[in-house]
Design a protein around this motif. Structure first.
Motif, PDB file in Angstrom:
ATOM      1  N   LEU A  53       1.001  -1.179   0.103  1.00 25.24           N
ATOM      2  CA  LEU A  53      -0.039  -0.136   0.009  1.00 25.24           C
ATOM      3  C   LEU A  53       0.907   1.335  -0.048  1.00 25.24           C
ATOM      4  O   LEU A  53       1.637   1.430   0.728  1.00 25.24           O
ATOM      5  CB  LEU A  53      -1.019  -0.011   1.274  1.00 25.24           C
ATOM      6  N   SER A  54       0.709   1.945  -1.033  1.00 19.86           N
ATOM      7  CA  SER A  54       1.738   3.132  -1.152  1.00 19.86           C
ATOM      8  C   SER A  54       1.016   4.586  -1.033  1.00 19.86           C
ATOM      9  O   SER A  54       1.963   5.566  -0.600  1.00 19.86           O
ATOM     10  CB  SER A  54       2.229   3.271  -2.411  1.00 19.86           C
ATOM     11  N   MET A  55      -0.112   4.703  -1.234  1.00 19.15           N
ATOM     12  CA  MET A  55      -0.831   5.906  -0.692  1.00 19.15           C
ATOM     13  C   MET A  55      -2.308   5.702  -0.898  1.00 19.15           C
ATOM     14  O   MET A  55      -2.745   4.533  -1.505  1.00 19.15           O
ATOM     15  CB  MET A  55      -0.443   7.187  -1.711  1.00 19.15           C
ATOM     16  N   ARG A  56      -3.171   6.706  -0.410  1.00 18.89           N
ATOM     17  CA  ARG A  56      -4.590   6.672  -0.508  1.00 18.89           C
ATOM     18  C   ARG A  56      -5.011   7.916  -1.238  1.00 18.89           C
ATOM     19  O   ARG A  56      -4.468   9.043  -0.829  1.00 18.89           O
ATOM     20  CB  ARG A  56      -5.461   6.384   0.896  1.00 18.89           C
ATOM     21  N   VAL A  57      -5.895   7.883  -1.980  1.00 20.45           N
ATOM     22  CA  VAL A  57      -6.556   8.990  -2.731  1.00 20.45           C
ATOM     23  C   VAL A  57      -7.929   9.149  -2.386  1.00 20.45           C
ATOM     24  O   VAL A  57      -8.884   8.350  -2.468  1.00 20.45           O
ATOM     25  CB  VAL A  57      -6.507   9.123  -4.168  1.00 20.45           C
ATOM     26  N   GLY A  58      -8.235  10.251  -1.463  1.00 21.15           N
ATOM     27  CA  GLY A  58      -9.498  10.443  -0.996  1.00 21.15           C
ATOM     28  C   GLY A  58     -10.392  11.171  -1.994  1.00 21.15           C
ATOM     29  O   GLY A  58      -9.851  12.220  -2.210  1.00 21.15           O
ATOM     30  N   PHE A  59     -11.525  11.279  -2.043  1.00 22.10           N
ATOM     31  CA  PHE A  59     -12.438  11.941  -2.770  1.00 22.10           C
ATOM     32  C   PHE A  59     -13.850  12.283  -1.795  1.00 22.10           C
ATOM     33  O   PHE A  59     -14.350  11.515  -1.109  1.00 22.10           O
ATOM     34  CB  PHE A  59     -13.046  11.258  -3.956  1.00 22.10           C
ATOM     35  N   THR A  60     -14.078  13.501  -1.800  1.00 17.55           N
ATOM     36  CA  THR A  60     -15.424  14.094  -0.991  1.00 17.55           C
ATOM     37  C   THR A  60     -16.235  14.964  -1.793  1.00 17.55           C
ATOM     38  O   THR A  60     -15.626  16.060  -2.539  1.00 17.55           O
ATOM     39  CB  THR A  60     -15.113  14.870   0.348  1.00 17.55           C
ATOM     40  N   SER A  61     -17.407  14.474  -1.876  1.00 15.06           N
ATOM     41  CA  SER A  61     -18.511  15.307  -3.073  1.00 15.06           C
ATOM     42  C   SER A  61     -19.009  16.454  -2.037  1.00 15.06           C
ATOM     43  O   SER A  61     -19.252  16.148  -0.896  1.00 15.06           O
ATOM     44  CB  SER A  61     -19.229  14.505  -3.431  1.00 15.06           C
ATOM     45  N   SER A  62     -19.218  17.686  -2.986  1.00 21.47           N
ATOM     46  CA  SER A  62     -20.153  18.414  -2.070  1.00 21.47           C
ATOM     47  C   SER A  62     -21.362  17.836  -1.922  1.00 21.47           C
ATOM     48  O   SER A  62     -21.948  17.025  -2.252  1.00 21.47           O
ATOM     49  CB  SER A  62     -20.385  19.752  -3.187  1.00 21.47           C
ATOM     50  N   VAL A  63     -22.267  18.468  -0.859  1.00 18.46           N
ATOM     51  CA  VAL A  63     -23.217  18.184  -0.554  1.00 18.46           C
ATOM     52  C   VAL A  63     -24.629  18.104  -1.665  1.00 18.46           C
ATOM     53  O   VAL A  63     -25.587  17.438  -1.300  1.00 18.46           O
ATOM     54  CB  VAL A  63     -23.968  18.887   0.905  1.00 18.46           C
ATOM     55  N   VAL A  64     -24.349  18.717  -2.603  1.00 13.92           N
ATOM     56  CA  VAL A  64     -25.494  18.876  -3.848  1.00 13.92           C
ATOM     57  C   VAL A  64     -25.193  18.154  -4.917  1.00 13.92           C
ATOM     58  O   VAL A  64     -25.922  18.009  -5.788  1.00 13.92           O
ATOM     59  CB  VAL A  64     -25.711  20.254  -4.087  1.00 13.92           C
ATOM     60  N   THR A  65     -23.877  17.542  -5.058  1.00 13.38           N
ATOM     61  CA  THR A  65     -23.498  17.019  -6.256  1.00 13.38           C
ATOM     62  C   THR A  65     -22.737  15.470  -5.930  1.00 13.38           C
ATOM     63  O   THR A  65     -22.169  15.272  -5.381  1.00 13.38           O
ATOM     64  CB  THR A  65     -22.233  17.799  -6.997  1.00 13.38           C
ATOM     65  N   ASN A  66     -23.544  14.348  -7.127  1.00 11.55           N
ATOM     66  CA  ASN A  66     -22.777  13.119  -7.113  1.00 11.55           C
ATOM     67  C   ASN A  66     -21.688  13.393  -7.943  1.00 11.55           C
ATOM     68  O   ASN A  66     -21.902  13.983  -9.097  1.00 11.55           O
ATOM     69  CB  ASN A  66     -23.933  12.111  -7.502  1.00 11.55           C
ATOM     70  N   ASN A  67     -20.716  12.451  -7.781  1.00  8.86           N
ATOM     71  CA  ASN A  67     -19.739  12.701  -9.040  1.00  8.86           C
ATOM     72  C   ASN A  67     -19.019  11.504  -9.224  1.00  8.86           C
ATOM     73  O   ASN A  67     -19.298  10.454  -8.591  1.00  8.86           O
ATOM     74  CB  ASN A  67     -18.349  13.365  -8.178  1.00  8.86           C
ATOM     75  N   LEU A  68     -18.766  11.193 -10.473  1.00 10.43           N
ATOM     76  CA  LEU A  68     -18.241  10.010 -10.988  1.00 10.43           C
ATOM     77  C   LEU A  68     -16.607  10.179 -11.445  1.00 10.43           C
ATOM     78  O   LEU A  68     -16.312  10.825 -12.399  1.00 10.43           O
ATOM     79  CB  LEU A  68     -18.921   9.574 -12.090  1.00 10.43           C
ATOM     80  N   VAL A  69     -15.650   9.687 -10.877  1.00 13.32           N
ATOM     81  CA  VAL A  69     -14.296   9.749 -11.130  1.00 13.32           C
ATOM     82  C   VAL A  69     -13.982   8.558 -12.236  1.00 13.32           C
ATOM     83  O   VAL A  69     -14.451   7.483 -12.065  1.00 13.32           O
ATOM     84  CB  VAL A  69     -13.245   9.518 -10.022  1.00 13.32           C
TER      85      VAL A  69
END
Length: 167
Positions: A53-69
């Motif tokens: 395990l070399s790193m973690r990438v965190g994603f947080t969406s705003s309270v009004v928008t669903n997102n797709l990476v």
């Protein structure tokens, strides 16, 4: 690349203490998706020829928008002879992969001469008002060329993360 998140590769395991803070790579204002990298709970030392395990990438969406990476480019550096260089990453790691928990997203990638690995063709949803993380695992090389080898992977800029609003 923040070299404070480096992983040291040795022949046998010793104790190595490194303080690695979380790094926010997106602008704080008007962001529909906040992206952070962290290595706080990542092993700081490993042995050769190991998937680590070399790193973690965190994603947080705003309270009004669903997102797709849908794409992510990682950039890294390697140290095999006394300096951290992008072209030396290939001498320290064989490849890296993205995982959602234990699920592999796409295929593993080897770094190019510029220390870059582009991951595409995956769909990683982040529901509005929530956070999720991708784990980056890297396979270390089987040869340690000095007392230790060292590498760090990260994200160069917000342009290296591709996402879109989703329903």
């Amino acid at each position: 690349v923040d070299v404070r998140s480096s992983v040291v590769v040795v022949d046998v395991t010793d104790v190595l203490a490194v303080d690695v803070p979380s790094v926010d790579i997106t602008p704080a204002l008007n962001a529909t998706l906040r992206v952070t990298i962290t290595a706080e709970d990542v092993p700081r030392q490993t042995v050769r020829n190991a998937m680590v395990l070399s790193m973690r990438v965190g994603f947080t969406s705003s309270v009004v928008t669903n997102n797709l990476v849908t794409a992510l480019t990682l950039t890294g550096v390697g140290n095999v002879a006394g300096g951290l260089y992008r072209y030396d990453l290939r001498s320290v790691i064989v490849s890296c992969e993205l995982r959602d928990g234990s699920v592999l997203l796409g295929t593993s990638h080897s770094p190019d001469d510029a220390g870059r690995m582009g991951f595409t063709g995956f769909r990683f949803p982040v529901v509005a008002g929530t956070s999720r993380a991708l784990n980056v695992y890297c396979l270390t090389d089987s040869v340690v060329t000095q007392a230790y080898d060292e590498f760090a992977v990260g994200i160069d800029s917000e342009n290296d993360v591709v996402w879109e609003p989703s329903d």
